[in-house]
Design a protein around this motif. Sequence first.
Motif, short mmCIF file in Angstrom:
data_model
loop_
_atom_site.label_atom_id
_atom_site.label_comp_id
_atom_site.label_asym_id
_atom_site.label_seq_id
_atom_site.Cartn_x
_atom_site.Cartn_y
_atom_site.Cartn_z
N LEU A 84 0.91 -1.02 0.04
CA LEU A 84 0.42 0.21 0.20
C LEU A 84 0.84 1.59 -0.14
CD1 LEU A 84 -3.03 1.77 0.27
CD2 LEU A 84 -2.55 1.75 2.57
N VAL A 86 1.20 5.67 -1.42
CA VAL A 86 0.71 6.49 -1.42
C VAL A 86 1.86 7.86 -2.44
CG1 VAL A 86 -0.85 8.86 -0.98
CG2 VAL A 86 -1.62 6.66 -0.69
N ARG A 91 0.52 12.51 0.16
CA ARG A 91 0.05 11.43 1.94
C ARG A 91 -0.61 12.84 2.99
NH1 ARG A 91 6.12 8.12 2.45
NH2 ARG A 91 5.79 7.16 0.46
N GLY A 92 -1.15 11.66 3.31
CA GLY A 92 -2.14 12.61 4.50
C GLY A 92 -3.63 13.09 3.76
N GLY A 93 -4.69 12.49 2.73
CA GLY A 93 -5.16 13.20 2.18
C GLY A 93 -6.29 12.62 1.78
N GLY A 94 -6.16 11.60 2.09
CA GLY A 94 -7.26 10.03 2.17
C GLY A 94 -7.10 9.25 1.50
N GLY A 96 -4.85 7.00 0.67
CA GLY A 96 -4.74 5.70 1.42
C GLY A 96 -5.93 5.44 2.65
N GLU A 97 -6.70 5.36 2.80
CA GLU A 97 -8.01 4.99 3.43
C GLU A 97 -8.28 4.86 1.78
OE1 GLU A 97 -8.84 7.57 6.43
OE2 GLU A 97 -11.66 6.42 5.88
N ASN A 123 7.62 1.55 11.49
CA ASN A 123 7.00 1.83 10.58
C ASN A 123 5.52 3.29 11.44
OD1 ASN A 123 5.67 3.55 8.13
ND2 ASN A 123 5.44 1.16 7.33
N GLY A 125 4.26 5.77 11.62
CA GLY A 125 2.55 6.75 10.55
C GLY A 125 1.84 5.60 10.09
N ARG A 128 -0.14 3.35 12.63
CA ARG A 128 -1.19 4.28 13.47
C ARG A 128 -2.44 4.51 12.56
NH1 ARG A 128 1.79 8.78 14.49
NH2 ARG A 128 1.28 10.06 12.67
N ARG A 132 -5.95 3.24 13.40
CA ARG A 132 -7.21 3.85 13.25
C ARG A 132 -8.07 3.55 12.04
NH1 ARG A 132 -8.26 8.34 9.87
NH2 ARG A 132 -6.39 8.38 9.20
C1 LIG Z 1 0.15 4.63 5.26
C2 LIG Z 1 0.08 5.18 3.84
C3 LIG Z 1 0.03 4.33 2.85
C4 LIG Z 1 -1.27 6.12 4.08
O1 LIG Z 1 -1.56 6.17 3.61
P1 LIG Z 1 -2.49 8.11 3.26
O2 LIG Z 1 -3.36 8.46 2.04
O3 LIG Z 1 -1.57 9.11 3.51
O4 LIG Z 1 -3.47 8.17 4.42
P2 LIG Z 1 -4.51 8.64 4.50
O5 LIG Z 1 -4.15 10.37 4.14
O6 LIG Z 1 -5.87 8.09 4.75
O7 LIG Z 1 -4.78 8.11 6.56
C5 LIG Z 1 -3.17 9.56 7.29
C6 LIG Z 1 -2.49 8.87 7.57
O8 LIG Z 1 -1.68 8.04 7.30
C7 LIG Z 1 -0.33 8.39 8.24
N1 LIG Z 1 0.68 8.18 7.88
C8 LIG Z 1 2.07 7.68 7.46
N2 LIG Z 1 2.72 8.76 6.57
C9 LIG Z 1 2.11 9.67 6.81
C10 LIG Z 1 2.92 10.87 6.25
N3 LIG Z 1 4.01 11.31 5.72
N4 LIG Z 1 1.62 11.91 6.07
C11 LIG Z 1 0.54 11.69 6.47
N5 LIG Z 1 0.01 10.82 6.89
C12 LIG Z 1 1.10 9.86 7.45
C13 LIG Z 1 -0.88 8.63 9.20
O9 LIG Z 1 -0.80 8.00 10.52
C14 LIG Z 1 -1.94 9.22 9.15
O10 LIG Z 1 -2.83 9.68 10.21
P3 LIG Z 1 -3.15 10.54 11.52
O11 LIG Z 1 -3.72 11.37 11.03
O12 LIG Z 1 -3.57 9.60 12.50
O13 LIG Z 1 -1.44 11.34 12.17
C15 LIG Z 1 1.35 6.03 2.81
O14 LIG Z 1 1.85 7.10 4.19
C16 LIG Z 1 2.50 5.59 2.58
O15 LIG Z 1 1.93 5.47 1.38
N6 LIG Z 1 3.22 5.99 3.83
C17 LIG Z 1 4.12 5.00 2.82
C18 LIG Z 1 4.62 3.75 2.37
C19 LIG Z 1 4.33 2.99 4.04
O16 LIG Z 1 4.31 2.92 4.48
N7 LIG Z 1 3.19 1.54 3.69
C20 LIG Z 1 2.21 0.97 4.03
C21 LIG Z 1 3.57 -0.32 4.09
S1 LIG Z 1 2.46 -1.40 5.35
#
Ligand SMILES: CC(C)(COP(=O)(O)OP(=O)(O)OC[C@H]1O[C@@H](n2cnc3c(N)ncnc32)[C@H](O)[C@@H]1OP(=O)(O)O)[C@@H](O)C(=O)NCCC(=O)NCCS
Length: 177
Positions: A84, A86, A91-94, A96-97, A123, A125, A128, A132
């Motif tokens: 997964l 993004v 990132r942080g814009g929803g 991933g969710e 990892n 972030g 969390r 969530r």
């Molecule tokens: C983890 C990930 C997929 C989440 O996608 P996203 O679109 O950023 O997630 P959302 O916007 O839906 O949710 C935001 C949450 O992502 C997490 N997050 C992780 N890295 C982040 C970043 N650089 N910026 C913002 N949020 C981040 C936070 O926990 C945040 O939750 P919070 O508001 O409670 O702090 C994305 O941050 C990512 O690609 N990370 C790097 C790759 C990775 O670690 N993948 C998971 C492998 S198991």
Amino acid sequence: MTVFLRDAVPADAPHIAALHARSWRASYAPFVPPEVLEAPLEANMRARWDTWPAHRLILLAERAGEVLGFVAAERGDVPIVDNLHVDPEMRGGGIGERLLRSLAARLKQEGVTELLLHVLEGNSGARRFYRRLGGQEGPAADDTLLDAPVRMVPMRWSGAAFDALAADFGEQPGKDA
Ligand SMILES: CC(C)(COP(=O)(O)OP(=O)(O)OC[C@H]1O[C@@H](n2cnc3c(N)ncnc32)[C@H](O)[C@@H]1OP(=O)(O)O)[C@@H](O)C(=O)NCCC(=O)NCCS
């Protein structure tokens, strides 16, 4: 401009590989040996995606033809999410969710009732983010990533937690949302 979700197709492989490499470079320095993130990373990711994993469910987030995120799951009795990512700029814009919820909803339509993944212990972030969304963590265990020893935390959605993750939130891949 709107971000769409859709099923990935083999022609997406180069774009997925490029995003995969960009995401690793942005986030994985604390978790993998430095040489992994050096110059051949893009080529290595392309090689990894060259053989299209047709048995997997892979969803993309896309805006104006640009791939902004993807999620992939290996189908099985308990499907395993094995990627997964993004775009670091998005990132942080929803996104991933949306990807994870849509994946769960699709798998539920196939009769699935549980979902599993493994996340690097450090990892925080991502951990969390999964918690969530209702993921239940298990005990960390030794594992390897690209031959490097790592600690991985299992994250599981089952029963009501899986149903909540997979609940219709007004989005189907391929439809504007
Ligand atoms: C983890 C990930 C997929 C989440 O996608 P996203 O679109 O950023 O997630 P959302 O916007 O839906 O949710 C935001 C949450 O992502 C997490 N997050 C992780 N890295 C982040 C970043 N650089 N910026 C913002 N949020 C981040 C936070 O926990 C945040 O939750 P919070 O508001 O409670 O702090 C994305 O941050 C990512 O690609 N990370 C790097 C790759 C990775 O670690 N993948 C998971 C492998 S198991």
